[in-house]
Motif scaffolding. Structure first.
Motif, short mmCIF file in Angstrom:
data_model
loop_
_atom_site.label_atom_id
_atom_site.label_comp_id
_atom_site.label_asym_id
_atom_site.label_seq_id
_atom_site.Cartn_x
_atom_site.Cartn_y
_atom_site.Cartn_z
N VAL A 270 0.97 -1.41 -0.11
CA VAL A 270 -0.01 0.07 -0.20
C VAL A 270 0.92 1.38 -0.13
N GLY A 271 1.63 1.44 0.96
CA GLY A 271 2.49 2.63 1.11
C GLY A 271 3.43 2.48 2.11
N GLU A 301 -3.10 8.96 7.84
CA GLU A 301 -3.42 8.96 6.40
C GLU A 301 -4.67 8.16 6.02
N TRP A 303 -6.28 6.05 2.72
CA TRP A 303 -5.85 5.32 1.63
C TRP A 303 -7.22 4.71 0.97
N ASP A 304 -7.31 4.77 -0.24
CA ASP A 304 -8.10 4.00 -1.22
C ASP A 304 -7.33 2.40 -1.51
N ASN A 308 -5.21 1.79 -4.60
CA ASN A 308 -4.12 1.91 -4.09
C ASN A 308 -3.40 3.45 -3.78
N ALA A 309 -4.28 4.25 -3.65
CA ALA A 309 -3.89 5.68 -3.64
C ALA A 309 -4.18 6.31 -2.34
N LYS A 310 -3.22 7.40 -1.90
CA LYS A 310 -3.37 7.87 -0.81
C LYS A 310 -4.19 9.09 -1.11
N THR A 313 -3.71 13.29 4.15
CA THR A 313 -2.99 13.16 5.33
C THR A 313 -3.77 14.02 6.46
#
Length: 580
Positions: A270-271, A301, A303-304, A308-310, A313
């Motif tokens: 994810v990140g 944060e 996230w979708d 897979n996008a933030k 924040t």
């Protein structure tokens, strides 16, 4: 004759009573004794008159001659060899002389009377297998039993003593003085009580795949699946795994976050956290579409999961975010400074309320399913129940807890709401407490309490049974299932992980529990069975969401459309269709 002692009167009386007659005296005087025949003669025998000195042979009142003079003067001739043997004291073997009892020492001096002085202590008789434990006796015993360095091989003895790091003139095992009495310092006594559960493990140790169940319940002894989770932080206060309603598991490993698709087994990265930070908590939204990630820096944060996008924040906290909890479009975060913030993810000014009720780090946070109450637990050993209504934030409006419970004596991380009785709340304490309390959030009463063998790290009510699951850390590292309301132990899996079981979550079907620990493993346990559904289903609701520009896209699943009731989602523009 007149000077000789007179014969005792008794003999004179007996002689007077039985005098010898003249005929008897003449017969005795004429008696002769024949000598036995000598060997070597021709059968002839010579008779001789013996030396009659006995009073019976010669009625004379004179004293008889000594037998020694008789033997030496006449009668038997003594040869020179016999005389030499007699003078040398030779005892013939088998003769009458060898059978005589010879007294070697007929005088024994009496033993001197041993008198003990008053200053000399009495001798105490002790067991011969136990040495004296007085200090002087032990020293004397060591002196007597020391090793002899002047042995046949002193070099070998010295090398052995040097290799074993032992003194050469002392015993290895010996009695010593009693250990010192523990300090009476109350602070040290309190510390010993705190760490006592770490060293007093109840029951016998069992293997990592063992379990104990009663006769009515069977729990699998081995996990259904094991996943490798390298880099998972071994921290009691963090919450690093979450299981969404879409059958997706999120796990934080150090500074990175991953999601695992249970249906396909695929893993997606994810990140990552900002440089120098780490992921401290994760939690899925109620629809499973979004993932909230708390950071060690205090940021949150959003996230979708699908793209897979933030998305954004949300900052403002001054310490790590140890726990997160979703309620619709509101994401609540528990901070290390003891504060709880409500974030509305739809608006730019996301902070809509701040809850101040903890003096320590907030490490447990759960919303009730209906969203009316929020339960929180902290490192200050306090459990708070908050009103779920969200208001505007200003300097004068601060929400206060509806109920505050201070019965725990350790940090409270484990909190759980009951799905089949919404008023029930369960909370569990840490190492120094290890107790589970059941609360009635309507009246504020404590209904039940259960002492467990180890710190309680998480709690879950079974969705289909009246049972409560708890995970534990040191010293048992176990998973336990308890009945309700009796709180009897239904099953226990000892050593479920090699390290303490810190994190857990229940799957969407309510039968599998995922656990995480510092041994860097994720394990899936089938604890319950899903009951079979009976009767006609009331209906299904399908929610298809397209996140581009927050618009909804509907996928037609049946040709027969009975009712169309578009509903506006509070968070996104979502249309929900019922099909039968």
């Amino acid at each position: 004759m007149s000077n000789m002692p007179r014969t005792p009167a008794r003999r004179s009386r007996s002689v007077a009573k039985t005098p010898l007659t003249p005929s008897l005296s003449a017969a005795v005087n004429s008696l002769t004794i024949a000598s036995p025949a000598r060997k070597g003669s021709k059968g002839s025998s010579k008779s001789f008159v013996g030396d009659i000195t006995n009073p019976f042979f010669q009625p004379s009142k004179s004293r008889p001659t000594s037998p020694l003079k008789r033997a030496t003067s006449g009668g038997i001739q003594v040869s020179e060899s016999l005389q030499r043997q007699a003078n040398a004291g030779v005892i013939r073997k088998g003769g009458i002389e060898s059978r005589l009892d010879v007294i070697t020492c007929d005088y024994r001096p009496p033993k001197p009377d041993m008198k003990r002085s008053k200053s000399q202590p009495a001798v105490i008789q002790r067991d011969r297998f136990i040495t004296n434990r007085e200090e002087q006796d032990v020293a004397a015993t060591l002196e007597l039993m020391h090793l002899n360095p002047r042995s046949a091989s002193p070099g070998h003895t010295a090398r052995l003593a040097e290799a074993a790091n032992l003194p050469i003139n002392k015993r290895v095992l010996a009695f010593h003085e009693a250990p010192p009495i523990p300090s009476s310092d109350p602070l040290m006594a309190q510390q010993r009580e705190i760490v006592r559960p770490l060293y007093a493990r109840p029951g016998a140790l069992t293997s990592s795949t063992s379990s104990t169940t009663n006769k009515t319940r069977k729990v699998a002894m081995q996990p259904k699946r094991v996943l490798d989770a390298p880099g998972m932080v071994d921290d009691f206060y963090l919450n690093l795994i979450s299981w969404s309603c879409l059958n997706v598991v999120a796990v934080a490993l150090g500074e990175s976050t991953y999601v695992w698709q249970a249906a396909t087994g695929s893993v997606v990265h994810v990140g990552d956290a900002p440089e120098g930070s780490y992921v401290s908590s994760v939690d899925f939204s109620q629809d499973g579409a979004f993932l909230g990630i708390g950071m060690g820096t205090g940021d949150v944060e959003l996230w979708d999961v699908e793209t897979n996008a933030k998305l954004r924040t949300m900052g403002g906290h001054q310490a790590q975010i140890a726990t997160l909890a979703w309620n619709g479009h509101v994401l609540s975060s528990g901070c290390g400074d003891g504060s709880i913030w409500h974030h509305d993810v739809r608006i730019a000014r996301h902070k809509v309320m701040e809850l101040l009720g903890h003096a320590g780090e907030v490490c447990g946070l759960k919303w009730r399913e209906d969203g009316e109450l929020l339960a929180s637990g902290g490192n200050d050993n306090v459990v708070n129940v908050w009103d779920g209504r969200v208001g505007d934030v200003n300097e004068e409006s601060r929400s206060s807890a509806k109920w505050t419970k201070r019965n725990h004596t350790a940090a409270v991380k484990a909190v759980a709401w009951c799905p089949w009785s919404p008023s029930l709340l369960a909370s569990g304490g840490g190492t120094n407490d290890a107790t589970i309390h059941i609360w009635n959030t309507t009246t504020g009463a404590r209904l039940h309490s259960l002492s467990t063998p180890a710190q309680v790290t998480s709690l879950h009510f079974a969705p289909h049974r009246k049972e409560l699951l708890s995970t534990h850390g040191y010293p048992t590292n176990s998973i336990m299932v308890h009945s309700y309301p009796g709180l009897e132990k239904v099953a226990e899996i000892r050593d479920a992980h090699e390290s303490r079981v810190l994190f857990s979550c229940v799957g969407p079907s309510g039968d599998v529990v995922c656990t995480g620990a510092g041994d860097e493993n994720l394990k899936f346990w089938r604890v319950w069975e899903v009951p079979k559904k009976t009767g006609k289903k009331a209906g299904k609701w399908y929610d298809a969401i397209r996140h581009d520009n927050f618009t909804a896209e509907i996928e037609k699943r049946t040709t027969k459309l009975s009712i169309v009731r578009p509903l506006q989602h509070s968070q996104f523009n979502v249309v929900i269709w019922p099909f039968f």
